[in-house]
Design a protein around this motif. Structure first.
Motif, mmCIF file in Angstrom:
data_model
loop_
_atom_site.group_PDB
_atom_site.id
_atom_site.type_symbol
_atom_site.label_atom_id
_atom_site.label_comp_id
_atom_site.label_asym_id
_atom_site.label_seq_id
_atom_site.Cartn_x
_atom_site.Cartn_y
_atom_site.Cartn_z
ATOM 1 N N ALA A 43 0.841 -1.187 0.000
ATOM 2 C CA ALA A 43 0.000 0.000 0.000
ATOM 3 C C ALA A 43 0.880 1.242 0.000
ATOM 4 O O ALA A 43 1.936 1.270 0.638
ATOM 5 N N THR A 44 0.457 2.271 -0.722
ATOM 6 C CA THR A 44 1.143 3.553 -0.710
ATOM 7 C C THR A 44 0.240 4.605 -0.102
ATOM 8 O O THR A 44 -0.980 4.426 -0.021
ATOM 9 N N LEU A 45 0.839 5.692 0.340
ATOM 10 C CA LEU A 45 0.106 6.740 1.042
ATOM 11 C C LEU A 45 0.259 8.051 0.285
ATOM 12 O O LEU A 45 1.367 8.420 -0.104
ATOM 13 N N ILE A 46 -0.850 8.730 0.087
ATOM 14 C CA ILE A 46 -0.828 10.008 -0.629
ATOM 15 C C ILE A 46 -1.399 11.074 0.289
ATOM 16 O O ILE A 46 -2.512 10.924 0.810
ATOM 17 N N ALA A 47 -0.626 12.150 0.495
ATOM 18 C CA ALA A 47 -1.024 13.199 1.427
ATOM 19 C C ALA A 47 -1.140 14.533 0.717
ATOM 20 O O ALA A 47 -0.495 14.780 -0.314
ATOM 21 N N LYS A 48 -1.952 15.388 1.283
ATOM 22 C CA LYS A 48 -2.034 16.759 0.801
ATOM 23 C C LYS A 48 -0.718 17.464 1.139
ATOM 24 O O LYS A 48 -0.248 17.420 2.262
ATOM 25 N N VAL A 77 3.586 10.033 0.434
ATOM 26 C CA VAL A 77 4.205 10.192 1.752
ATOM 27 C C VAL A 77 5.608 9.597 1.730
ATOM 28 O O VAL A 77 5.852 8.510 1.201
ATOM 29 N N SER A 78 6.520 10.336 2.336
ATOM 30 C CA SER A 78 7.907 9.898 2.440
ATOM 31 C C SER A 78 8.479 10.455 3.740
ATOM 32 O O SER A 78 7.740 10.985 4.581
ATOM 33 N N ALA A 79 9.783 10.350 3.903
ATOM 34 C CA ALA A 79 10.432 10.865 5.114
ATOM 35 C C ALA A 79 10.370 12.381 5.205
ATOM 36 O O ALA A 79 10.650 12.950 6.269
ATOM 37 N N ILE A 80 10.010 13.052 4.111
ATOM 38 C CA ILE A 80 9.949 14.522 4.134
ATOM 39 C C ILE A 80 8.584 15.077 3.736
ATOM 40 O O ILE A 80 8.372 16.283 3.786
ATOM 41 N N VAL A 81 7.659 14.212 3.321
ATOM 42 C CA VAL A 81 6.331 14.659 2.890
ATOM 43 C C VAL A 81 5.285 13.928 3.715
ATOM 44 O O VAL A 81 5.358 12.698 3.867
ATOM 45 N N PRO A 82 4.290 14.647 4.275
ATOM 46 C CA PRO A 82 4.036 16.082 4.108
ATOM 47 C C PRO A 82 4.920 16.964 4.984
ATOM 48 O O PRO A 82 5.007 18.167 4.764
#
Length: 345
Positions: A306-311, A322-327
């Motif tokens: 699963a991947t995560l998508i953030a505003k 989403v990553s280590a710097i996003v959001p």
């Protein structure tokens, strides 16, 4: 004799044991091939009441496994009239628990010198923490009820069916009371109705489970560019499957040694996803007193991850993985919570 079938031939010539043995094929199986799961037939019958000092057992039917031999079969037992007994007077100092059970005696099998079927009332021993009497070893019988008798002046006796045994036809679903819920199943797929939970349960070979029960799953945390590691962070999740639909939720708390790696994050899914289309869930990232809301993407093309998508905080219209710097840059104590559903392969 190695085998027999009833009826065979023009004359009905068979023993009582052979008749019992042939009947076992119609009942819920027991521990061995010619044993059954004994108990009272579901529904009314063999009910136990206490009024004043009179114990009454109503007419009813049951299956009682012979305790004399594993191949002696089961008795199709019944009571066709009320049975009554007199409750032993309460103890002056301590409560006790009494037992009412249905007993079958068959001298051809047990050498008892009797051939009968009758309820038996056993008076327990008064004690501060009384112990329930048990059916005597070697006796063929089933528990009908227990009676809690307070000490003298402590109130009226109460009847409990917690240890009452219920049986059913082969493949049937017997109701199971609280006192017998720990008894393991006998074959994969065996069904029972858990009276305490109020739902059917099925034996999976090691435990009784109901549709909708959750299973623990520890996801694998990775990143697209590598270098991701949970470290001393904590990641947990639970999932359940109802038919082909999987419902999954979890929580990831970032630790001081958690490594975010580079690129977008992946969280492994509990079971393979069916091919077809992407299913979306939701997640919340609690970081620095802020709550970032996003989407969980379950895409079959991602290979069970699963991947995560953030505003993104940089624009009111953009979103990013989403990553280590996003959001925001990850920090110890940040908490990622997600829920998603998808179709299992």
């Amino acid at each position: 004799m190695t085998g027999y079938a009833i009826p065979i031939g023009g004359g009905l010539t068979f023993t009582a044991r052979q008749d019992r043995q042939s009947g076992t094929g119609l009942m819920t199986p027991g521990a061995t091939g010619l044993q059954v799961t004994p108990g009272v037939r579901p529904g009314p019958g063999l009910d136990v009441t206490v009024v004043g000092s009179t114990i009454t057992v109503t007419p009813g039917a049951a299956a009682v496994q012979s305790a004399s031999s594993a191949v002696a079969g089961a008795y199709r037992a019944f009571l066709d009239a009320n049975f009554t007994a007199t409750l032993t007077a309460a103890d002056a100092s301590n409560p006790r628990v009494d037992l009412v059970y249905l007993r079958v005696r068959d001298t051809d099998e047990d050498g008892s010198g009797a051939r009968d079927c009758t309820p038996v009332y056993v008076t327990g021993t008064p004690a501060a923490s009384p112990i329930t009497p048990t059916i005597p070893g070697g006796a063929s019988g089933i528990v009908l009820a227990t009676i809690s008798v307070p000490k003298s002046g402590g109130g009226a006796p109460t009847v409990s069916y917690a240890g009452r045994q219920i049986t059913a036809a082969a493949g049937g679903i017997p109701p199971v009371n609280s006192g017998l819920l720990s008894v393991p199943g006998l074959y994969v797929g065996q069904a029972r109705y858990n009276v305490v939970r109020g739902c059917p349960e099925y034996w999976n070979g090691s435990a009784w489970t109901a549709q909708g029960d959750s299973t623990s799953f520890t996801p694998v945390f990775t990143s697209l560019g590598g270098g991701a590691a949970i470290g001393n962070g904590v990641i947990t999740s639970r999932w359940t499957r109802i038919g082909g639909q999987v419902f999954w939720g979890g929580q990831f708390t970032i630790g001081s040694t958690t490594a975010g790696g580079t690129g977008l994050w992946f969280i492994s899914m509990p079971v393979p996803q069916a091919a077809g289309f992407t299913r979306l869930g939701n997640f919340n990232l609690i970081a620095g007193g802020n709550n970032y809301v996003g989407t969980v993407s379950c895409n079959p093309a991602d290979g069970g991850k699963a991947t995560l998508i953030a505003k993104s905080p940089f624009s009111n219209v953009s979103a990013d993985a989403v990553s280590a710097i996003v959001p925001v840059p990850m920090a110890a104590g940040n908490v990622l919570i997600w829920n998603a559903s998808f179709e299992a392969a």
